[in-house]
Scaffold this motif. Structure first.
Motif, short mmCIF file in Angstrom:
data_model
loop_
_atom_site.label_atom_id
_atom_site.label_comp_id
_atom_site.label_asym_id
_atom_site.label_seq_id
_atom_site.Cartn_x
_atom_site.Cartn_y
_atom_site.Cartn_z
N MET A 1 6.46 3.67 -14.56
CA MET A 1 6.09 4.36 -13.32
C MET A 1 7.36 4.95 -12.70
N ASN A 2 7.26 6.12 -12.17
CA ASN A 2 8.36 6.85 -11.55
C ASN A 2 8.71 6.24 -10.19
N ASP A 3 10.00 6.06 -9.91
CA ASP A 3 10.43 5.48 -8.63
C ASP A 3 9.94 6.29 -7.44
N ASN A 4 9.93 7.62 -7.56
CA ASN A 4 9.47 8.46 -6.45
C ASN A 4 7.98 8.24 -6.18
N THR A 5 7.21 8.06 -7.25
CA THR A 5 5.78 7.79 -7.09
C THR A 5 5.57 6.44 -6.41
N ILE A 6 6.30 5.44 -6.86
CA ILE A 6 6.19 4.11 -6.26
C ILE A 6 6.59 4.18 -4.79
N LYS A 7 7.67 4.89 -4.49
CA LYS A 7 8.12 5.03 -3.10
C LYS A 7 7.03 5.65 -2.24
N LYS A 8 6.41 6.72 -2.72
CA LYS A 8 5.33 7.38 -1.97
C LYS A 8 4.16 6.42 -1.75
N GLU A 9 3.81 5.65 -2.79
CA GLU A 9 2.69 4.71 -2.68
C GLU A 9 3.01 3.57 -1.70
N ILE A 10 4.25 3.08 -1.72
CA ILE A 10 4.64 2.02 -0.77
C ILE A 10 4.56 2.56 0.65
N LEU A 11 5.11 3.74 0.88
CA LEU A 11 5.09 4.33 2.22
C LEU A 11 3.67 4.61 2.68
N ALA A 12 2.81 5.05 1.76
CA ALA A 12 1.40 5.30 2.11
C ALA A 12 0.71 3.98 2.49
N ALA A 13 0.96 2.92 1.71
CA ALA A 13 0.34 1.63 2.01
C ALA A 13 0.82 1.08 3.35
N ARG A 37 -6.69 0.29 2.32
CA ARG A 37 -5.36 0.87 2.12
C ARG A 37 -5.11 1.12 0.64
N PRO A 38 -4.22 2.06 0.34
CA PRO A 38 -3.93 2.38 -1.07
C PRO A 38 -3.14 1.26 -1.74
N ILE A 39 -3.31 1.14 -3.03
CA ILE A 39 -2.59 0.15 -3.82
C ILE A 39 -1.29 0.79 -4.32
N VAL A 40 -0.30 -0.04 -4.55
CA VAL A 40 0.96 0.41 -5.14
C VAL A 40 0.91 0.02 -6.62
N ARG A 41 1.03 1.03 -7.48
CA ARG A 41 0.94 0.78 -8.92
C ARG A 41 2.33 0.73 -9.53
N GLY A 42 2.47 -0.08 -10.56
CA GLY A 42 3.74 -0.22 -11.26
C GLY A 42 4.01 -1.68 -11.56
N GLU A 43 5.07 -1.92 -12.30
CA GLU A 43 5.49 -3.28 -12.60
C GLU A 43 6.02 -3.92 -11.32
N GLU A 44 5.79 -5.21 -11.14
CA GLU A 44 6.26 -5.89 -9.94
C GLU A 44 7.76 -5.70 -9.73
N SER A 45 8.53 -5.76 -10.82
CA SER A 45 9.99 -5.61 -10.71
C SER A 45 10.37 -4.21 -10.23
N GLU A 46 9.62 -3.19 -10.68
CA GLU A 46 9.88 -1.82 -10.24
C GLU A 46 9.56 -1.66 -8.75
N ILE A 47 8.44 -2.22 -8.34
CA ILE A 47 8.03 -2.13 -6.94
C ILE A 47 9.04 -2.84 -6.05
N MET A 48 9.49 -4.02 -6.47
CA MET A 48 10.47 -4.77 -5.69
C MET A 48 11.78 -4.00 -5.58
N LEU A 49 12.21 -3.36 -6.66
CA LEU A 49 13.44 -2.57 -6.64
C LEU A 49 13.33 -1.42 -5.63
N VAL A 50 12.20 -0.72 -5.65
CA VAL A 50 12.01 0.40 -4.72
C VAL A 50 11.91 -0.12 -3.28
#
Length: 75
Positions: A1-13, A37-50
């Motif tokens: 999963m792309n970091d920018n996509t994860i970032k957008k999903e986190i901010l949306a959530a 609310r929207p879900i954040v998709r990606g590996e847990e480690s990627e989400i935590m990093l973002v």
């Protein structure tokens, strides 16, 4: 999963009205049927990093620690 996509999903959530008091990490990656609310998709480690990047940049603030950390948009 792309970091920018994860970032957008986190901010949306975190922007969703259900997240007004913040969300635990698990609430970012698991959305129950009754929640809207929207879900954040990606590996847990990627989400935590973002998430850490968003905290470092000042976009997201935290309270608590460890598994009890609450993430919230900086007001």
């Amino acid at each position: 999963m792309n970091d920018n996509t994860i970032k957008k999903e986190i901010l949306a959530a975190l922007s969703h009205p259900e997240a007004e008091d913040g969300l635990y990490f698990n609430n970012l990656i698991v959305v129950h049927e009754e929640e809207e609310r929207p879900i954040v998709r990606g590996e847990e480690s990627e989400i935590m990093l973002v998430l850490r990047q968003l905290v470092s940049s000042g976009d997201v603030e935290t309270s608590g620690s460890g598994h009890e950390t609450i993430y919230k948009l900086k007001s």
